[in-house]
Design a protein around this motif. Structure first.
Motif, short mmCIF file in Angstrom:
data_model
loop_
_atom_site.label_atom_id
_atom_site.label_comp_id
_atom_site.label_asym_id
_atom_site.label_seq_id
_atom_site.Cartn_x
_atom_site.Cartn_y
_atom_site.Cartn_z
N ARG A 179 0.86 -1.24 0.32
CA ARG A 179 -0.39 0.32 0.39
C ARG A 179 0.62 1.49 0.13
O ARG A 179 2.11 1.14 0.17
CB ARG A 179 -1.31 0.30 1.31
N ASP A 180 0.14 2.56 -0.88
CA ASP A 180 1.26 3.66 -1.08
C ASP A 180 1.02 4.79 0.94
O ASP A 180 -0.42 4.77 0.97
CB ASP A 180 0.68 4.33 -1.82
N PRO A 181 1.73 4.17 1.66
CA PRO A 181 1.61 4.82 2.99
C PRO A 181 0.57 7.02 3.07
O PRO A 181 0.03 7.26 3.28
CB PRO A 181 2.56 5.35 3.90
N GLY A 182 0.83 7.12 1.49
CA GLY A 182 0.83 8.51 1.26
C GLY A 182 -0.71 8.70 1.27
O GLY A 182 -1.24 10.14 1.60
N ASN A 183 -1.13 7.91 0.75
CA ASN A 183 -2.91 7.92 0.31
C ASN A 183 -3.38 7.15 1.62
O ASN A 183 -4.88 8.01 2.08
CB ASN A 183 -3.34 6.74 -0.53
N GLU A 184 -2.94 6.51 2.87
CA GLU A 184 -3.37 6.57 3.97
C GLU A 184 -2.91 7.64 4.98
O GLU A 184 -3.43 7.59 6.53
CB GLU A 184 -2.62 5.22 4.38
N TYR A 185 -1.99 8.42 4.87
CA TYR A 185 -1.48 9.10 6.00
C TYR A 185 -2.69 10.51 6.26
O TYR A 185 -2.57 11.58 5.72
CB TYR A 185 0.19 9.93 5.51
N ASP A 186 -3.19 10.74 7.21
CA ASP A 186 -4.11 11.53 7.76
C ASP A 186 -3.43 12.48 9.15
O ASP A 186 -4.00 11.59 9.97
CB ASP A 186 -5.51 10.97 7.65
N PRO A 187 -2.78 13.06 9.35
CA PRO A 187 -2.18 13.52 10.63
C PRO A 187 -3.49 13.65 11.80
O PRO A 187 -2.52 14.27 12.55
CB PRO A 187 -0.85 13.95 10.63
N PHE A 188 -4.16 14.19 10.62
CA PHE A 188 -5.11 14.79 11.82
C PHE A 188 -6.44 13.75 12.32
O PHE A 188 -7.45 14.41 13.45
CB PHE A 188 -5.99 16.67 11.73
N SER A 189 -6.48 12.83 12.19
CA SER A 189 -7.19 11.95 11.66
C SER A 189 -7.09 11.32 13.43
O SER A 189 -5.91 11.43 14.23
CB SER A 189 -7.04 10.79 11.65
N GLU A 190 -8.55 10.95 14.22
CA GLU A 190 -8.79 10.58 15.28
C GLU A 190 -7.79 9.62 15.58
O GLU A 190 -6.84 9.07 16.80
CB GLU A 190 -9.64 10.03 16.31
N GLU A 191 -7.73 8.42 14.98
CA GLU A 191 -6.74 7.64 14.80
C GLU A 191 -5.56 7.26 14.61
O GLU A 191 -4.64 7.07 15.47
CB GLU A 191 -7.55 6.26 13.94
N HIS A 192 -4.91 8.68 14.18
CA HIS A 192 -3.50 8.62 14.21
C HIS A 192 -2.82 9.40 15.17
O HIS A 192 -2.22 9.34 15.71
CB HIS A 192 -3.14 9.67 12.67
N ARG A 193 -3.51 10.31 15.30
CA ARG A 193 -3.63 11.30 16.70
C ARG A 193 -3.65 10.39 17.70
O ARG A 193 -2.28 10.19 18.74
CB ARG A 193 -4.34 12.22 16.88
N ALA A 194 -3.82 8.95 17.69
CA ALA A 194 -4.03 8.15 19.31
C ALA A 194 -2.64 7.27 19.33
O ALA A 194 -2.08 7.12 20.64
CB ALA A 194 -5.29 7.57 19.80
N ASP A 195 -2.37 7.32 17.80
CA ASP A 195 -1.33 5.98 18.22
C ASP A 195 -0.88 6.01 16.82
O ASP A 195 -0.69 5.49 16.06
CB ASP A 195 -1.57 4.91 18.30
N PRO A 196 0.26 7.45 16.35
CA PRO A 196 0.95 7.44 14.52
C PRO A 196 1.76 6.47 14.63
O PRO A 196 2.41 6.21 13.80
CB PRO A 196 1.67 8.71 14.73
N HIS A 197 2.61 5.56 15.88
CA HIS A 197 3.44 4.71 15.86
C HIS A 197 3.83 3.43 14.60
O HIS A 197 4.89 3.60 13.89
CB HIS A 197 4.59 4.38 17.09
N ALA A 198 2.95 3.13 15.08
CA ALA A 198 2.45 1.71 14.00
C ALA A 198 2.57 2.26 12.48
O ALA A 198 3.29 1.72 12.35
CB ALA A 198 1.05 1.17 14.44
N PHE A 199 2.10 2.97 12.25
CA PHE A 199 2.42 3.40 10.95
C PHE A 199 2.80 4.14 9.78
O PHE A 199 4.08 3.59 9.53
CB PHE A 199 0.94 4.60 10.55
N PHE A 200 4.34 4.44 10.92
CA PHE A 200 5.64 4.86 10.86
C PHE A 200 6.70 3.77 10.97
O PHE A 200 7.12 4.36 9.92
CB PHE A 200 5.53 6.52 11.88
N GLU A 201 6.27 3.15 11.69
CA GLU A 201 6.93 2.06 11.72
C GLU A 201 7.02 0.97 9.87
O GLU A 201 8.48 0.21 9.70
CB GLU A 201 6.61 1.35 12.47
N ARG A 202 5.81 0.96 9.59
CA ARG A 202 5.35 -0.22 8.39
C ARG A 202 5.47 1.28 7.82
O ARG A 202 6.69 0.87 5.92
CB ARG A 202 3.57 0.06 8.10
N ALA A 203 5.90 2.49 7.13
CA ALA A 203 6.39 3.21 6.17
C ALA A 203 7.51 3.73 5.89
O ALA A 203 8.14 3.70 5.15
CB ALA A 203 6.11 4.92 6.50
N ARG A 204 8.66 3.17 7.45
CA ARG A 204 9.93 3.26 7.04
C ARG A 204 10.52 1.65 6.08
O ARG A 204 11.29 1.95 5.70
CB ARG A 204 10.62 2.75 8.77
#
Length: 413
Positions: free
Chosen positions: A8-33
């Motif tokens: 998947r393209d992380p760019g299409n999923e990245y929403d830094p203002f979403s409630e889910e991302h604010r609660a825990d952004p780290h899993a997303f960035f681990e996958r993006a790395r």
């Protein structure tokens, strides 16, 4: 050629203002790395850098990248908001908006005022302010740690250093919070003008403060900043005011957030808190590991001055770049087991939570001092401190900063 349809393209999923991302952004960035260390975000219209190696490369490259303070959210501001902000007398003059060589002149002056040696002399004063807040808390038995300690404590420190009237502390804090929300957050259009006026009020307040201190120097940080300027390449009144505004914003917001994150982590694992209570000498290591794992400044912005390749990805000339400090700090290539909290690491993992290079946070020594004293005092005087059960910890809508907005705690009187 076979196409990997599971990628998947992380760019299409990245929403830094979403409630889910604010609660825990780290899993997303681990996958993006692992999948796309540098990706384009349509939401921000910016390129996002997630790994440590590329983050450092961007932050130290002042020839090809320029600071870009709040451009990523400026497009969300209403015309009325932009008009109010356009009345700013000092916009663009603070260190966070300057590149070398102009930045070098400002940092040289400010470094004389906020050196590590100078900061160390403030310990007794900072300790008294911490004890004062805890004295007020102890009889209560429970409180919101953020509003009762983490937020007022750095405010008291900054207010004391600037020798501000204590009656001004609440409104200065409110103005700083308004500015931070407007610059970094997702604010509804109808709320933006009031926040913009608060930001403007803070600028006029610090400008007036500098002008008054120039007329009569005192024993405070503003006067020291004026003295440190000297006669050669001295800061103008506007430059000094912009620097003070930056110190107020940083002093209030980042220390508040990291105090909340640190106490949340320690109280979430009782063994960690008990270790701090019984071994306060380990607090500096606890602070550094928390800064690495959950530092308050999650990212910083740059703008490419030319077409440049980062991590094998071509970034266009003029493109906005978000350097994810929080993700770089957890990069396994830089810090083995980077997603795991371990304050006993030998050697301690170096982090980017205070920035890197020419823009390394000038107030880092003061922030570390405040955090150490706060944890020492809390562990000594409220050893039974614990989280209130069954609570949800909220996080604000901020692009560049992260920390608990509320943290309910209890203790035995």
């Amino acid at each position: 050629m076979q196409v990997d349809t599971t990628r998947r393209d992380p760019g299409n999923e990245y929403d830094p203002f979403s409630e889910e991302h604010r609660a825990d952004p780290h899993a997303f960035f681990e996958r993006a790395r692992g999948e796309a260390p540098v990706f384009y975000s349509p939401v921000l219209e910016a390129w996002v850098v997630t790994r440590h190696q590329e983050a450092v490369a961007v932050l130290k490259d002042h020839e090809r990248f320029s600071v870009a303070f709040h451009s990523a959210v400026a497009s969300r501001h209403t015309p009325e908001t932009l008009a109010i902000l356009g009345e700013s007398p000092i916009t663009g003059r603070a260190l966070v908006r300057l590149d070398p060589p102009e930045l070098t002149r400002h940092r040289k002056i400010l470094s004389r005022t906020l050196s590590a040696q100078r900061t160390a002399t403030l310990e007794a004063r900072v300790r008294r302010l911490s004890m004062r807040l805890i004295d007020d808390l102890r009889p209560l038995g429970r409180a919101d740690f953020v509003t009762s300690f983490a937020r007022p404590f750095p405010g008291l420190v900054i207010g004391s250093l600037l020798d501000l009237p204590e009656a001004d502390f609440p409104r200065v804090a409110a103005w700083s919070g308004a500015r931070t929300a407007l610059m970094y957050g997702e604010v509804p259009p109808e709320e933006q003008p009031a926040l913009a006026r608060g930001s403007l009020a803070l600028e006029h307040y610090v400008l007036d403060l500098v002008e008054r201190r120039r007329q009569e120097l005192g024993d405070d940080l503003t006067s020291d900043l004026i003295r440190a300027s000297g006669d050669e390449a001295a800061m103008t009144t506007m430059e000094a005011a912009a620097t003070l505004r930056m110190l107020i914003d940083g002093g209030y917001q980042t220390t508040t957030l990291v105090l909340g994150s640190t106490v949340l982590r320690l109280l979430s694992d009782r063994r960690l808190w008990e270790e701090v209570v019984t071994h306060p000498d380990r607090i500096p290591a606890v602070i550094e590991e928390e800064l690495r794992l959950d530092g308050p400044a999650t990212s910083t912005m740059r703008r490419a001055k030319q077409r440049v390749e980062v991590g094998g990805v071509s970034i266009p000339d003029g493109a906005l770049v978000q350097v994810m400090l929080s993700s770089a700090n957890r990069d396994e290539a830089h810090c083995p087991n980077g997603e795991t909290y371990d304050h006993t690491r030998e050697p301690a993992a170096q982090h980017l939570s205070f920035g890197f290079g020419a823009h390394f946070c000038i107030g880092a020594s003061l922030a570390r001092l405040e955090m150490r004293i706060a944890l020492e005092q809390l562990a000594e005087r409220l050893p039974s401190l614990r989280l209130t059960p069954a609570q949800t910890v909220p996080y604000g809508k901020s692009l560049l900063m992260r920390g608990p907005g509320r943290l309910l705690v209890e203790w035995d009187d």
